[in-house]
Design a protein around this motif. Sequence first.
Motif, PDB file in Angstrom:
ATOM      1  N   VAL A 194       0.777  -1.303   0.209  1.00 30.83           N
ATOM      2  CA  VAL A 194      -0.029   0.032   0.010  1.00 30.83           C
ATOM      3  C   VAL A 194       0.817   1.329   0.002  1.00 30.83           C
ATOM      4  N   ARG A 195       1.935   1.113   0.915  1.00 31.07           N
ATOM      5  CA  ARG A 195       2.875   2.444   0.781  1.00 31.07           C
ATOM      6  C   ARG A 195       3.461   2.631  -0.495  1.00 31.07           C
ATOM      7  N   SER A 196       3.981   1.447  -1.123  1.00 30.18           N
ATOM      8  CA  SER A 196       4.526   1.782  -2.624  1.00 30.18           C
ATOM      9  C   SER A 196       3.730   2.264  -3.566  1.00 30.18           C
ATOM     10  N   ALA A 197       2.512   2.034  -3.367  1.00 28.53           N
ATOM     11  CA  ALA A 197       1.388   2.363  -4.311  1.00 28.53           C
ATOM     12  C   ALA A 197       1.083   3.951  -4.019  1.00 28.53           C
ATOM     13  N   LYS A 198       1.088   4.330  -2.705  1.00 32.13           N
ATOM     14  CA  LYS A 198       0.941   5.543  -2.445  1.00 32.13           C
ATOM     15  C   LYS A 198       2.129   6.723  -3.002  1.00 32.13           C
ATOM     16  N   LEU A 199       3.300   5.936  -2.801  1.00 33.98           N
ATOM     17  CA  LEU A 199       4.558   6.740  -3.105  1.00 33.98           C
ATOM     18  C   LEU A 199       4.502   6.805  -4.787  1.00 33.98           C
ATOM     19  N   VAL A 200       4.334   5.725  -5.346  1.00 35.47           N
ATOM     20  CA  VAL A 200       4.181   5.758  -6.991  1.00 35.47           C
ATOM     21  C   VAL A 200       3.285   6.838  -7.461  1.00 35.47           C
ATOM     22  N   GLN A 201       2.229   6.936  -6.774  1.00 29.27           N
ATOM     23  CA  GLN A 201       0.834   7.978  -6.949  1.00 29.27           C
ATOM     24  C   GLN A 201       1.575   9.299  -6.730  1.00 29.27           C
ATOM     25  N   LEU A 202       2.010   9.512  -5.682  1.00 31.45           N
ATOM     26  CA  LEU A 202       2.856  10.828  -5.484  1.00 31.45           C
ATOM     27  C   LEU A 202       3.761  11.284  -6.568  1.00 31.45           C
ATOM     28  N   LYS A 203       4.777  10.318  -6.690  1.00 30.87           N
ATOM     29  CA  LYS A 203       5.591  10.567  -7.915  1.00 30.87           C
ATOM     30  C   LYS A 203       5.061  11.023  -9.097  1.00 30.87           C
ATOM     31  N   LEU A 204       3.877  10.156  -9.530  1.00 30.21           N
ATOM     32  CA  LEU A 204       3.341  10.587 -10.840  1.00 30.21           C
ATOM     33  C   LEU A 204       2.626  11.938 -10.699  1.00 30.21           C
ATOM     34  N   LYS A 205       1.933  12.303  -9.467  1.00 29.20           N
ATOM     35  CA  LYS A 205       1.363  13.572  -9.417  1.00 29.20           C
ATOM     36  C   LYS A 205       2.387  14.688  -9.510  1.00 29.20           C
ATOM     37  N   MET A 206       3.329  14.418  -8.932  1.00 33.13           N
ATOM     38  CA  MET A 206       4.467  15.518  -8.960  1.00 33.13           C
ATOM     39  C   MET A 206       5.129  15.632 -10.457  1.00 33.13           C
ATOM     40  N   GLU A 207       5.345  14.525 -11.139  1.00 32.77           N
ATOM     41  CA  GLU A 207       5.770  14.668 -12.625  1.00 32.77           C
ATOM     42  C   GLU A 207       4.633  15.320 -13.512  1.00 32.77           C
ATOM     43  N   ASN A 208       3.477  14.970 -13.023  1.00 36.05           N
ATOM     44  CA  ASN A 208       2.262  15.605 -14.001  1.00 36.05           C
ATOM     45  C   ASN A 208       2.231  17.166 -13.754  1.00 36.05           C
ATOM     46  N   TYR A 209       2.454  17.449 -12.575  1.00 36.03           N
ATOM     47  CA  TYR A 209       2.365  19.174 -12.050  1.00 36.03           C
ATOM     48  C   TYR A 209       3.634  19.821 -12.998  1.00 36.03           C
ATOM     49  N   LEU A 210       4.800  18.978 -12.789  1.00 38.75           N
ATOM     50  CA  LEU A 210       6.110  19.774 -13.546  1.00 38.75           C
ATOM     51  C   LEU A 210       5.642  19.761 -15.083  1.00 38.75           C
ATOM     52  N   LYS A 211       4.984  18.793 -15.571  1.00 35.62           N
ATOM     53  CA  LYS A 211       4.752  18.687 -17.121  1.00 35.62           C
ATOM     54  C   LYS A 211       3.649  19.691 -17.372  1.00 35.62           C
ATOM     55  N   ASN A 212       2.624  19.956 -16.477  1.00 37.60           N
ATOM     56  CA  ASN A 212       1.379  20.791 -16.715  1.00 37.60           C
ATOM     57  C   ASN A 212       1.285  21.656 -15.269  1.00 37.60           C
TER      58      ASN A 212
END
Lengths: 154, 170
Positions: free
Chosen positions: B42-60
Motif C-alpha cells: 500500500v505504501r509503495s502504491a501511495k509513493l508511486v501515486q505521489l511521484k506521478l502527481k509531482m511529474e504531472n504537475y511539473l509537466k502541466n
Amino acid sequence: MNIVEISTGNLYDIEILPVDGNDYKFLTKGRYFFNWKLEKEQEVYKLLIQGSNEILGVVSLERIPNEWRIHIRLITVSGENRGKKKRYDKIIGNLIAYVSKLAVEEFGELACVSLKPKTQIAQHYIEKYNMNTTGITLSLEVPEILDLINQYDN
Amino acid sequence: MDESIEHGVDSRYHSKEEQESESVKLMQARLDRMKNLSKGQVRSAKLVQLKLKMENYLKNPVYDSHNYFTDFLRIYIDSIYSKHSEFAVDMNITPVFLSQLINNHREPKDEFIMKLMIHSEKAFANVCDFQEENWYQVYFQEKICDTMSNREKWKPKLEKQIKLGKLLEI
C-alpha cells in the motif's frame, strides 16, 4: 519509456499523447484495425517515437471513478507492427503501462486497469502482463500494476 | 505463446447489462485481493501515486496560488508515517517547524529541501525511480506560477520603479 526495433535491437524513446482531431484522418481501419472515428468522444492516446509523427499504437479508455478503475476499450498497434514481421516490440506493453500510470495517479493503492480480450488471446495477456482474471475481464491491480509501471517506465 | 497475436483488442462492453454484471464480479474479486495487500505494498502504491502527481504537475504547471509543494509534502509524510512528529524526528527538525511548513506559515529552507531529497532517495529505493530533485523543481515551479498568476498585483507598483533610460537613448 521506449520501444525496441526488432531488426537492430535499438531502443527508441517514445511519447504517448492525446489523439487530436486531425489524427483521425490517419487512423484508418486498414492500418489501425478498428474504426477509431467511433471513439472520438472517448479519451484516446497515441504512441509515437519522440520527434516522429508516425502513430505506432493507439488506445482508448473509459475512466470509472466510482470503481477506481480505468477500462481499456480499444488497443492496437499499426499494421506494420502486427505479426511475426513486426518492426517494433513493446508498443502494447507501453500503452498498458501508460494507462496503468493514469490509474495509479488517480486512484493510488485502489487503482485498477481492466480489459476484456477474446478467450484465445486472454492467456497471452495474463502471462505477459501478469493480469488477474475475473469472469471475462482481465485486470491489473496493486502490486502487479506497480511492477508493470516499473518495468516500462524507464 | 505466439506474440504475433498481440495486435489489438476490442474490449468494449456489448451492453450496459454486461458492463454492470462484469463490474460487480470484478469489484468483489478486487476487494478480496485487496485484503491480502501488505502495508508495504500500500505504501509503495501511495509513493508511486505521489511521484506521478509531482511529474504531472511539473509537466502541466497550474498558474494559481495553491501550495502544491506542501500538498505533496503532506501526501509524502502520510504515505510513510502514522504521525507527522515521527517524520520530524527522522528529519531532525522540530514538530513546530514541520507544522508551520505544512500549514504554509513559513517557507522551507534549502536545508529542509536537501534533507527531504535524502529522505526521499531512501524512501523510494526499491519502490520506483524517483528523481529527488523533483522536490526543488516543484517548489520553484510553484513560485513561478504564483508570481505570474499574481502579476496584476505586483506589476503596477514595481513598474513605476523601472526605467530604461540609457537603452532608450540608443
